[in-house]
Design a protein around this motif. Structure first.
Motif, PDB file in Angstrom:
ATOM      1  N   GLU B 110      38.451  21.271  50.458  1.00  0.00           N
ATOM      2  CA  GLU B 110      38.367  22.069  49.388  1.00  0.00           C
ATOM      3  C   GLU B 110      39.958  21.234  48.683  1.00  0.00           C
ATOM      4  O   GLU B 110      41.210  20.799  49.085  1.00  0.00           O
ATOM      5  N   LYS B 111      40.154  21.817  47.257  1.00  0.00           N
ATOM      6  CA  LYS B 111      41.003  21.533  46.713  1.00  0.00           C
ATOM      7  C   LYS B 111      41.392  22.514  46.023  1.00  0.00           C
ATOM      8  O   LYS B 111      41.319  23.171  44.992  1.00  0.00           O
ATOM      9  N   SER B 112      42.476  22.991  47.072  1.00  0.00           N
ATOM     10  CA  SER B 112      43.057  24.442  47.371  1.00  0.00           C
ATOM     11  C   SER B 112      43.771  24.284  46.765  1.00  0.00           C
ATOM     12  O   SER B 112      45.063  23.258  46.669  1.00  0.00           O
ATOM     13  N   GLU B 218      32.042  27.529  44.830  1.00  0.00           N
ATOM     14  CA  GLU B 218      32.636  27.014  45.707  1.00  0.00           C
ATOM     15  C   GLU B 218      32.543  25.670  46.186  1.00  0.00           C
ATOM     16  O   GLU B 218      32.841  25.193  46.785  1.00  0.00           O
ATOM     17  N   GLU B 221      35.810  25.372  46.632  1.00  0.00           N
ATOM     18  CA  GLU B 221      36.479  26.160  47.798  1.00  0.00           C
ATOM     19  C   GLU B 221      35.951  26.738  48.498  1.00  0.00           C
ATOM     20  O   GLU B 221      34.822  27.568  47.117  1.00  0.00           O
ATOM     21  N   ARG B 222      35.444  27.197  49.418  1.00  0.00           N
ATOM     22  CA  ARG B 222      35.073  28.015  50.261  1.00  0.00           C
ATOM     23  C   ARG B 222      35.800  29.478  49.581  1.00  0.00           C
ATOM     24  O   ARG B 222      36.519  29.355  49.808  1.00  0.00           O
ATOM     25  N   PHE B 224      35.749  30.902  46.692  1.00  0.00           N
ATOM     26  CA  PHE B 224      36.411  30.764  45.579  1.00  0.00           C
ATOM     27  C   PHE B 224      37.027  32.187  45.008  1.00  0.00           C
ATOM     28  O   PHE B 224      37.683  32.137  44.997  1.00  0.00           O
ATOM     29  N   LYS B 227      38.245  34.593  47.024  1.00  0.00           N
ATOM     30  CA  LYS B 227      39.593  34.649  47.592  1.00  0.00           C
ATOM     31  C   LYS B 227      40.760  34.483  46.045  1.00  0.00           C
ATOM     32  O   LYS B 227      41.260  35.073  45.679  1.00  0.00           O
ATOM     33  N   ASN B 228      40.743  34.208  45.066  1.00  0.00           N
ATOM     34  CA  ASN B 228      40.781  34.227  43.902  1.00  0.00           C
ATOM     35  C   ASN B 228      40.111  34.752  42.662  1.00  0.00           C
ATOM     36  O   ASN B 228      41.490  35.600  42.404  1.00  0.00           O
ATOM     37  N   ARG B 264      38.106  30.459  56.020  1.00  0.00           N
ATOM     38  CA  ARG B 264      36.829  30.347  55.154  1.00  0.00           C
ATOM     39  C   ARG B 264      38.038  30.944  53.901  1.00  0.00           C
ATOM     40  O   ARG B 264      37.667  30.482  52.721  1.00  0.00           O
ATOM     41  N   GLU B 266      41.341  31.246  54.028  1.00  0.00           N
ATOM     42  CA  GLU B 266      42.685  30.240  54.345  1.00  0.00           C
ATOM     43  C   GLU B 266      43.294  31.351  54.463  1.00  0.00           C
ATOM     44  O   GLU B 266      45.019  31.417  53.429  1.00  0.00           O
TER      45      GLU B 266
END
Ligand code: SF4
Ligand code: SF4
Lengths: 303, 521
Positions: B110-112, B218, B221-222, B224, B227-228, B264, B266
């Protein structure tokens, strides 16, 4: 050439094995009426009984449906209208004809039409699908038409159109029973037996309307019903072909039957207080030799 | 690799079962959003939208009215206040599909970036504020809208086409024994999996690209999107800060931080704190913690205000754009001169209310029996993108049909009784005498009149003496419209035998639209 040869040609053509579209030519003997055209008429409120009755003078259903045959009963299911509104054939009439054909030993009875409104709505609202299904016989099938089953046909005798797509199942039927409803039609004057052929052709039907009467007759040279039963249990006097206002519907409780589609139409025209020659399609069909339109030469039998 | 956390069936499996069931329900309802031989659709096919608090909030703010259809979303709000973001982990079909996508092609690394987490709050704020000020954008970000619309406009027609042409091929070219089998399979499919008719839509590619983009994220990030970006997720996250059910890490934890890695969402930081705003209760950690140190329990939340981490500058920027953009809409040319071909579905409330309330979910376009309703491009202005309009040349409005009003989740299209719908004027037809055959060429044609469904036909004829193509003078019936009878259903334009542009055309009728009060209940 007979039907079988024709169908073989159709098969070859669809399979892409031959490039020339099949030509369907009726042999003259087949449609030369040996006797005077008989039109049977009857009246009454018990529609199922009425159907059997009107077939009486023609010898019942037996001369038409033989054991093991594939029968097509072709009503008018054109519009999303209920039976009272008189835009479609009455479901009881359709159902009874199907039942008679089944009783005569038909291997299969297909009921279909190509509606103008959304087809599922028309089949449901007309009451025809339910009526046929209520027979509970697996041989009786009320189906939607399958776009893939239209095949191009050359109309050798056509004066105004020379080719059009026809529905395979209709051409293939051993017995084709035409069950139109009698009604007013803005373009054709009246919509009767001949006009009902519009339900088994493919393509963009709007195009047919440029010279409607002649073209209806032309199309009828391809597919000649063995029997025509015109539903005049109630007729639409105005705002046809789909109506919608019960004020425009007149209850007549009549049926008309004949093996001669032109004669049947000619007689039905009188119900609207019109003369056969006022209806262009009747006139054109008569001139093509498809049947008799002279009321003096037609034998009308009250059943 | 079955790891049993305790003797009972692990909770994690229950979550997966719930996800599967809700996804199936979603798909079944999607398929049922169609005419099934009844004039009334007996199932609440729009139930997902009616449970959606974001749709409810935005539509009600825009309409400045209580929309009773949408009160069902209170259930989700209530449950979220108790359970947290269970909606995202257990219920949301888009979330489930994203999880499924990860199972099919798992993400290696992941490139979180935690700073992205706040985007969803900004988006949420923007959506709600601008909804209030008359700039409706919720439909472009609500997950159900995105999903249903994408499926309606692109995935479903594409699926239908592919399956259809496969069986078609077998039917046409296969040996007869094979086509017999394939035809019976096809007819079974037609009754179950496939739509009744092949449909065609404008903007189908664009809708597909939007869906693809969500799935493509996806790869970064899982979850994505969840979350965002998801504003619904943002709304639920805000509520979850007060939720009672929370995950805790017990003292038996040896600090391996497996949980931080596998979460998933975070939601578990390096110190072992589980953020209730992010946790969607997937329960992976509960199941996978080697020490069994994680537990979920109901606890009264301590009133510890966690900052959202939005800088003042960003906050003010969002706020002011939400304030300014709606004003721009008022001065566009479309406001003064609406596109005359913009015909709204029957029962649509007045245009500006309509745009506010329509959440671009695509339900009406899905259900429309004649494929008549199509998504707008810019016909209704930029903010009207994806809202429904009738395109008569593709399909006409069926006289006896009331389906679109039945499935609209927000009342943007009022549910009209059949009698009333048949009198609802959505447009008016007029003849283009340069094309209409009896006028332009002296050729007889009555197709439009034949199809006009009003009991007394809105199309009449007058007889005229004209020269036909052969140069002969003939008497011909020329059609004209009796405006007072025309309802604008468009069947005349649809069935006109002229190729390309029809000889009779329908334009909209703004005065005829239903007043908004009907739709409020
Ligand atoms: S636009 Fe007309 S045909 Fe289409 S769903 Fe609505 S009422 Fe039915
Ligand atoms: S739009 Fe055309 S078909 Fe529909 S009511 Fe008006 S004139 Fe009749």
């Amino acid at each position: 050439m007979n039907r079988r040869v024709f169908l073989k040609q159709c098969a070859l053509w669809t399979a892409g094995l031959t490039l020339s579209p099949p030509v369907f030519r009726l042999i003259p003997e087949l449609w030369a009426e040996p006797r005077a055209s008989i039109v049977s008429i009857t009246e009454g409120t018990d529609y199922p009984a009425l159907v059997s009755k009107v077939l009486g003078p023609l010898g019942g259903i037996q001369p038409f449906v033989k054991k093991g045959q594939r029968v097509v009963v072709k009503p008018n299911i054109g519009w999303d209208r209920s039976p009272e509104q008189g835009a479609n054939t009455h479901p009881e009439v359709v159902k009874t004809l199907v039942r008679l054909a089944l009783d005569a030993g038909a291997a299969q009875v297909l009921v279909f039409d190509r509606p103008c409104n959304e087809e599922r709505r028309c089949y449901a609202n007309s009451g025809i699908k339910k009526a046929v299904e209520s027979l509970g016989d697996r041989r009786a099938i009320c189906t939607y038409m399958d776009n893939r089953k239209f095949i191009p046909v050359r109309i050798a005798k056509g004066k105004s159109i020379n080719d059009w797509e026809f529905y395979k199942e209709a051409l293939e039927a051993d017995c084709y029973i035409n069950v139109p409803v009698a009604k007013h039609h803005g373009g054709a004057g009246l919509s009767l037996g001949l006009k009902n052929i519009m339900g088994v052709i493919g393509g963009f039907r709007g195009k047919i309307h440029f010279s409607l009467g002649q073209r209806i007759a032309d199309l009828n040279t391809v597919l000649k019903p063995h029997l025509t039963v015109i539903d005049a249990t109630r007729i639409l006097l105005r705002n046809g072909p789909q109506g919608g206002d019960l004020k425009d519907v007149k209850i007549l409780n009549s049926l008309i039957a004949s093996t001669d589609i032109v004669a049947a139409d000619a007689y039905a025209t009188t119900l609207f207080h019109l003369k056969p020659e006022e209806i262009e399609s009747t006139q054109a069909a008569y001139q093509l030799g498809l049947g008799e339109m002279d009321l003096k030469k037609i034998k009308v039998v009250k059943a | 690799m079955k790891k049993r956390s305790n003797k009972t069936f692990p909770l994690l499996y229950w979550r997966r079962i719930a996800q599967t069931l809700f996804l199936l329900l979603f798909l079944v309802l999607f398929r049922l959003t169609d005419y099934k031989g009844e004039d009334q659709i007996p199932y609440a096919v729009n139930i997902f939208f009616r449970l959606d608090p974001l749709v409810a909030a935005a539509a009600m703010l825009a309409a400045r009215a209580l929309i009773s259809l949408l009160l069902l979303s209170l259930i989700v709000i209530g449950l979220t206040l108790i359970l947290g973001r269970f909606f995202c982990g257990w219920f949301c079909p888009l979330g489930t599909l994203l999880d499924l996508f990860q199972t099919v092609s798992p993400l290696k690394k992941e490139k979180s970036n935690v700073r992205r987490r706040n985007w969803k709050y900004l988006l949420l704020g923007f959506i709600l504020l601008s909804a209030f000020l008359g700039f409706p954008v919720v439909g472009y970000f609500d997950p159900f809208s995105l999903l249903v619309r994408g499926m309606t406009l692109s995935v479903d027609p594409f699926f239908n086409y592919t399956v259809g042409s496969f069986f078609d091929f077998l039917y046409r070219h296969g040996p007869s024994f094979l086509s017999q089998i394939s035809e019976s399979i096809y007819s079974f499919f037609k009754d179950t999996l496939l739509a009744y008719n092949q449909k065609f839509f404008y903007l189908s590619l664009l809708s597909l690209l939007i869906l693809i983009a969500i799935f493509a994220l996806e790869r970064i990030e899982r979850r994505f999107w969840c979350k965002n970006l998801c504003p619904l997720g943002g709304l639920l996250a805000l509520l979850s800060r007060f939720s009672w059910l929370r995950g805790h890490i017990q003292t038996s934890c040896r600090g391996c931080r497996v949980c931080t890695q596998i979460c998933r969402m975070e939601a578990i930081d390096q110190t072992g704190g589980i953020a209730s705003a992010d946790c969607n209760l997937c329960l992976d950690c509960l199941h996978l913690c080697p020490d069994k140190a994680i537990s979920f329990a109901f606890k009264k939340p301590e009133q510890r205000p966690v900052p959202l981490g939005i800088s003042r500058r960003v906050f003010i920027g969002t706020l002011s754009s939400a304030l300014i953009l709606p004003t721009f809409l008022k001065v566009r040319a479309e406001t003064k001169n609406p596109d005359p071909t913009l015909i709204r579905p029957p029962g649509a409330i007045k245009e500006n209310f309509f745009l506010d309330r329509c959440v671009r979910c695509g339900e009406c376009m899905k259900v429309c029996i004649n494929n008549a309703l199509q998504p707008c491009w810019l016909e209704a202005g930029m903010e009207g993108l994806f809202s429904p309009r009738l395109v008569p040349r593709i399909g006409y409005c069926e006289f006896n049909c009331t389906l679109c009003g039945q499935v609209c989740p927000t009342g943007a299209i009022a549910k009209l009784p059949l009698k009333e719908k048949q009198k609802t004027v959505i447009g008016r037809a007029y003849f283009d005498r340069n094309r209409c055959l009896p006028y332009a060429q002296g050729t007889p044609c009555i197709v439009c009149e034949e199809h006009c469904p009003t009991p007394e036909k809105a199309i009449k004829f007058r007889e005229a003496l004209v020269m036909n193509p052969e140069g002969k003078m003939v008497t011909i019936k020329q059609p004209y419209i009796l405006e007072s009878l025309c309802i604008g259903c468009g069947i005349c334009e649809n069935k006109c035998p002229l190729e390309g542009k029809a000889g009779v055309l329908v334009i909209n009728n703004p005065e005829g639209m239903v007043l908004s009060k009907i739709a409020m209940f």
